[in-house]
Design an enzyme around this catalytic site. Structure first.
Site, PDB file in Angstrom:
ATOM      1  N   HIS A 195     -14.541   8.768 -57.418  1.00  0.00           N
ATOM      2  CA  HIS A 195     -13.577   9.075 -57.855  1.00  0.00           C
ATOM      3  C   HIS A 195     -13.014  10.374 -58.574  1.00  0.00           C
ATOM      4  O   HIS A 195     -12.063  10.385 -58.939  1.00  0.00           O
ATOM      5  CB  HIS A 195     -14.223   8.457 -59.539  1.00  0.00           C
ATOM      6  CG  HIS A 195     -14.515   6.682 -59.691  1.00  0.00           C
ATOM      7  ND1 HIS A 195     -13.821   6.172 -59.271  1.00  0.00           N
ATOM      8  CD2 HIS A 195     -15.836   6.815 -59.796  1.00  0.00           C
ATOM      9  CE1 HIS A 195     -14.099   4.676 -58.936  1.00  0.00           C
ATOM     10  NE2 HIS A 195     -15.187   4.981 -59.565  1.00  0.00           N
TER      11      HIS A 195
ATOM     12  N   GLU B 276     -11.888  -5.938 -66.983  1.00  0.00           N
ATOM     13  CA  GLU B 276     -12.488  -5.780 -66.518  1.00  0.00           C
ATOM     14  C   GLU B 276     -13.110  -4.686 -65.457  1.00  0.00           C
ATOM     15  O   GLU B 276     -14.399  -5.069 -65.381  1.00  0.00           O
ATOM     16  CB  GLU B 276     -11.995  -6.622 -64.633  1.00  0.00           C
ATOM     17  CG  GLU B 276     -11.008  -8.354 -65.149  1.00  0.00           C
ATOM     18  CD  GLU B 276      -9.744  -7.393 -65.716  1.00  0.00           C
ATOM     19  OE1 GLU B 276      -9.079  -7.011 -65.609  1.00  0.00           O
ATOM     20  OE2 GLU B 276      -9.330  -8.916 -66.184  1.00  0.00           O
TER      21      GLU B 276
ATOM     22  N   TRP C  78     -15.112   4.571 -50.408  1.00  0.00           N
ATOM     23  CA  TRP C  78     -15.159   5.874 -49.230  1.00  0.00           C
ATOM     24  C   TRP C  78     -15.826   6.495 -49.566  1.00  0.00           C
ATOM     25  O   TRP C  78     -16.714   7.364 -48.557  1.00  0.00           O
ATOM     26  CB  TRP C  78     -13.831   6.820 -49.925  1.00  0.00           C
ATOM     27  CG  TRP C  78     -13.826   7.747 -49.650  1.00  0.00           C
ATOM     28  CD1 TRP C  78     -12.440   8.156 -48.007  1.00  0.00           C
ATOM     29  CD2 TRP C  78     -14.121   9.054 -49.696  1.00  0.00           C
ATOM     30  NE1 TRP C  78     -12.662   9.694 -48.095  1.00  0.00           N
ATOM     31  CE2 TRP C  78     -13.225  10.289 -49.107  1.00  0.00           C
ATOM     32  CE3 TRP C  78     -14.310   9.708 -51.438  1.00  0.00           C
ATOM     33  CZ2 TRP C  78     -14.095  11.068 -49.016  1.00  0.00           C
ATOM     34  CZ3 TRP C  78     -14.835  10.587 -51.078  1.00  0.00           C
ATOM     35  CH2 TRP C  78     -14.536  12.126 -50.033  1.00  0.00           C
TER      36      TRP C  78
ATOM     37  N   LEU D   6       9.190  13.634 -64.592  1.00  0.00           N
ATOM     38  CA  LEU D   6       8.810  12.311 -64.354  1.00  0.00           C
ATOM     39  C   LEU D   6       7.578  12.240 -65.303  1.00  0.00           C
ATOM     40  O   LEU D   6       6.988  12.542 -65.955  1.00  0.00           O
ATOM     41  CB  LEU D   6       7.896  13.159 -63.050  1.00  0.00           C
ATOM     42  CG  LEU D   6       6.488  11.335 -62.913  1.00  0.00           C
ATOM     43  CD1 LEU D   6       7.499  11.126 -61.979  1.00  0.00           C
ATOM     44  CD2 LEU D   6       5.097  12.065 -61.835  1.00  0.00           C
TER      45      LEU D   6
ATOM     46  N   ASP E 209      -7.527   2.075 -55.097  1.00  0.00           N
ATOM     47  CA  ASP E 209      -8.527   1.568 -54.648  1.00  0.00           C
ATOM     48  C   ASP E 209      -9.124   1.806 -53.375  1.00  0.00           C
ATOM     49  O   ASP E 209      -8.291   2.606 -52.954  1.00  0.00           O
ATOM     50  CB  ASP E 209      -8.098   0.027 -54.525  1.00  0.00           C
ATOM     51  CG  ASP E 209      -9.433  -0.980 -54.973  1.00  0.00           C
ATOM     52  OD1 ASP E 209     -10.415  -0.554 -54.928  1.00  0.00           O
ATOM     53  OD2 ASP E 209      -9.328  -2.615 -54.146  1.00  0.00           O
ATOM     54  N   GLY E 210     -10.380   1.705 -53.611  1.00  0.00           N
ATOM     55  CA  GLY E 210     -11.125   2.506 -53.115  1.00  0.00           C
ATOM     56  C   GLY E 210     -12.034   3.607 -52.934  1.00  0.00           C
ATOM     57  O   GLY E 210     -12.376   4.140 -51.778  1.00  0.00           O
TER      58      GLY E 210
ATOM     59  N   GLU F 291       8.595  -4.173 -54.489  1.00  0.00           N
ATOM     60  CA  GLU F 291       8.182  -4.889 -53.162  1.00  0.00           C
ATOM     61  C   GLU F 291       6.527  -4.348 -53.084  1.00  0.00           C
ATOM     62  O   GLU F 291       6.400  -3.123 -53.458  1.00  0.00           O
ATOM     63  CB  GLU F 291       9.546  -3.927 -52.444  1.00  0.00           C
ATOM     64  CG  GLU F 291      11.170  -4.080 -52.446  1.00  0.00           C
ATOM     65  CD  GLU F 291      10.857  -5.273 -52.361  1.00  0.00           C
ATOM     66  OE1 GLU F 291      10.317  -5.478 -51.337  1.00  0.00           O
ATOM     67  OE2 GLU F 291      11.842  -6.374 -52.473  1.00  0.00           O
TER      68      GLU F 291
ATOM     69  N   ARG G 272      -4.416  -8.016 -53.372  1.00  0.00           N
ATOM     70  CA  ARG G 272      -4.317  -9.251 -54.147  1.00  0.00           C
ATOM     71  C   ARG G 272      -3.539  -8.292 -55.181  1.00  0.00           C
ATOM     72  O   ARG G 272      -3.325  -6.283 -54.693  1.00  0.00           O
ATOM     73  CB  ARG G 272      -5.471  -9.020 -54.735  1.00  0.00           C
ATOM     74  CG  ARG G 272      -6.725  -7.848 -54.450  1.00  0.00           C
ATOM     75  CD  ARG G 272      -7.674  -8.882 -55.484  1.00  0.00           C
ATOM     76  NE  ARG G 272      -9.449  -8.324 -54.864  1.00  0.00           N
ATOM     77  CZ  ARG G 272      -9.961  -7.840 -53.892  1.00  0.00           C
ATOM     78  NH1 ARG G 272     -10.125  -9.443 -53.222  1.00  0.00           N
ATOM     79  NH2 ARG G 272     -11.126  -6.969 -53.995  1.00  0.00           N
TER      80      ARG G 272
ATOM     81  N   GLY H  58     -14.881   3.482 -54.240  1.00  0.00           N
ATOM     82  CA  GLY H  58     -16.223   3.515 -54.221  1.00  0.00           C
ATOM     83  C   GLY H  58     -17.240   3.212 -52.696  1.00  0.00           C
ATOM     84  O   GLY H  58     -17.299   3.972 -52.134  1.00  0.00           O
TER      85      GLY H  58
HETATM   86  C1  FPP Z   1     -10.692   1.755 -58.015  1.00  0.00           C
HETATM   87  O1  FPP Z   1     -11.538   2.476 -57.007  1.00  0.00           O
HETATM   88  C2  FPP Z   1     -10.874   3.118 -58.526  1.00  0.00           C
HETATM   89  C3  FPP Z   1     -11.432   3.579 -60.226  1.00  0.00           C
HETATM   90  C4  FPP Z   1     -11.334   2.345 -61.087  1.00  0.00           C
HETATM   91  C5  FPP Z   1     -10.669   4.400 -61.552  1.00  0.00           C
HETATM   92  C6  FPP Z   1      -9.991   5.414 -60.714  1.00  0.00           C
HETATM   93  C7  FPP Z   1      -9.539   6.602 -61.533  1.00  0.00           C
HETATM   94  C8  FPP Z   1      -9.712   7.654 -61.117  1.00  0.00           C
HETATM   95  C9  FPP Z   1      -8.841   7.534 -59.903  1.00  0.00           C
HETATM   96  C10 FPP Z   1      -9.765   8.933 -62.086  1.00  0.00           C
HETATM   97  C11 FPP Z   1      -8.249   8.641 -62.682  1.00  0.00           C
HETATM   98  C12 FPP Z   1      -8.231   9.977 -63.247  1.00  0.00           C
HETATM   99  C13 FPP Z   1      -6.738  10.546 -63.719  1.00  0.00           C
HETATM  100  C14 FPP Z   1      -6.626  11.154 -64.302  1.00  0.00           C
HETATM  101  C15 FPP Z   1      -5.604   9.987 -63.945  1.00  0.00           C
HETATM  102  P1  FPP Z   1     -13.453   1.187 -56.650  1.00  0.00           P
HETATM  103  O2  FPP Z   1     -14.208   2.087 -57.514  1.00  0.00           O
HETATM  104  O3  FPP Z   1     -12.855   0.330 -57.236  1.00  0.00           O
HETATM  105  O4  FPP Z   1     -13.274   1.769 -55.742  1.00  0.00           O
HETATM  106  P2  FPP Z   1     -13.582   0.478 -54.573  1.00  0.00           P
HETATM  107  O5  FPP Z   1     -13.021  -0.037 -54.528  1.00  0.00           O
HETATM  108  O6  FPP Z   1     -14.062   1.046 -53.212  1.00  0.00           O
HETATM  109  O7  FPP Z   1     -15.531  -0.165 -54.788  1.00  0.00           O
END
Ligand code: FPP
Length: 250
Positions: free
Chosen positions: A37, A67, A25, A131, A20-21, A208, A195, A23
């Site tokens: 992303h 969601e 960032w 892995l 998370d984070g 954990e 959460r 957006g």
């Molecule tokens: C959450 O941050 C992140 C996502 C919903 C998307 C994550 C996807 C990637 C990192 C690309 C994945 C690609 C591969 C190959 C695994 P957010 O947008 O909810 O951030 P915020 O909480 O700051 O809004």
């Protein structure tokens, strides 16, 4: 044997991460969310390599939740495009590092080209023994559990399950998309929120939890290793007393 502060003899088998984070960032830096992303992918690569390096067997990444389909179309399209590009780009890395790709979730809801690319990479890496990188895509626990209940009910009606008394926790686990994947030992959430957001609710019963304020694009291998080391110093009691745990260790 130790690698830094990590005891390689008592490694967690499965680490799951809510990335998370991205957006926030990107916004903080004055860019649009997709920029976050895109940078998040670099962290995915680094953490995948770090997990493979110490010998973690399963790494699950919450990549796109049920969601998340409610996000603006432009962002959904951007994430899907990134996914296809990354799978294509990383195929060689998977081969080199002996990584097996797996996916959990409602994959039929993904755009056809995304699912096709994914299935091709899953098939190509299926005999790799290092892995297992599990992407949770169009995934949520409530979707997964609802789906499992429907399938169990169907098998009861058809007679495949002829005694309801036989439905136990193992049977339920076998109807989830994570069948054959061990439960996570560690769940990490980056980005500062505390959460679980509909992620592995059944499977994380005895995990954990680690929450960090670091936004996903800034999460590092060092922080990941620190979490593993801290995990190794926690006492997991699985409902028992501390004395019981200590006496089985000796
Ligand atoms: C959450 O941050 C992140 C996502 C919903 C998307 C994550 C996807 C990637 C990192 C690309 C994945 C690609 C591969 C190959 C695994 P957010 O947008 O909810 O951030 P915020 O909480 O700051 O809004």
């Amino acid at each position: 044997m130790y690698k830094g502060n990590i005891n390689l003899d008592i490694l967690p088998e499965h680490i799951a991460i809510v990335m998370d984070g991205n957006g926030r960032w990107a916004k903080q830096k004055g860019f649009d969310r997709i920029f976050g992303h895109t940078n998040g992918i670099n962290t995915v690569r680094q953490i995948t390599e770090a997990a493979a390096e110490v010998g973690i067997k399963y790494l699950t990444l919450y990549t796109f939740s049920t969601e998340n389909w409610n996000r603006p179309q432009e962002e959904i399209h951007g994430i899907m495009k990134l996914l296809v590009e990354s799978i294509e780009k990383e195929s060689e890395t998977f081969r080199k590092n002996n990584v097996r790709l797996l996916a959990i979730g409602d994959l039929l809801r993904l755009p056809e080209d995304v699912n096709k690319k994914l299935q091709t990479c899953i098939a190509e890496t299926s005999s790799n023994t290092g892995l297992s990188l599990v992407l949770a895509l169009s995934y949520s626990s409530r979707w997964e559990i609802t789906n499992a209940i429907k399938n169990i009910a169907k098998d009861c009606l058809s007679g495949k399950i002829d005694d309801i008394g036989l439905i136990d926790e193992t049977v339920i686990s076998d109807y989830l998309t994570t069948r054959n994947i061990p439960d996570p030992d560690i769940v990490i959430r980056t980005g500062g929120d505390i959460r679980i957001s509909n992620f592995l609710l059944w499977q994380a019963a005895y995990a954990e939890f680690f929450f960090t304020k670091t936004y996903w694009p800034e999460f590092t291998k060092d922080e990941f290793f620190r979490i593993i080391s801290e995990f190794q110093n926690r006492e997991r009691r699985f409902g028992k007393t501390s004395e019981q745990i200590k006496s089985t260790k000796n």
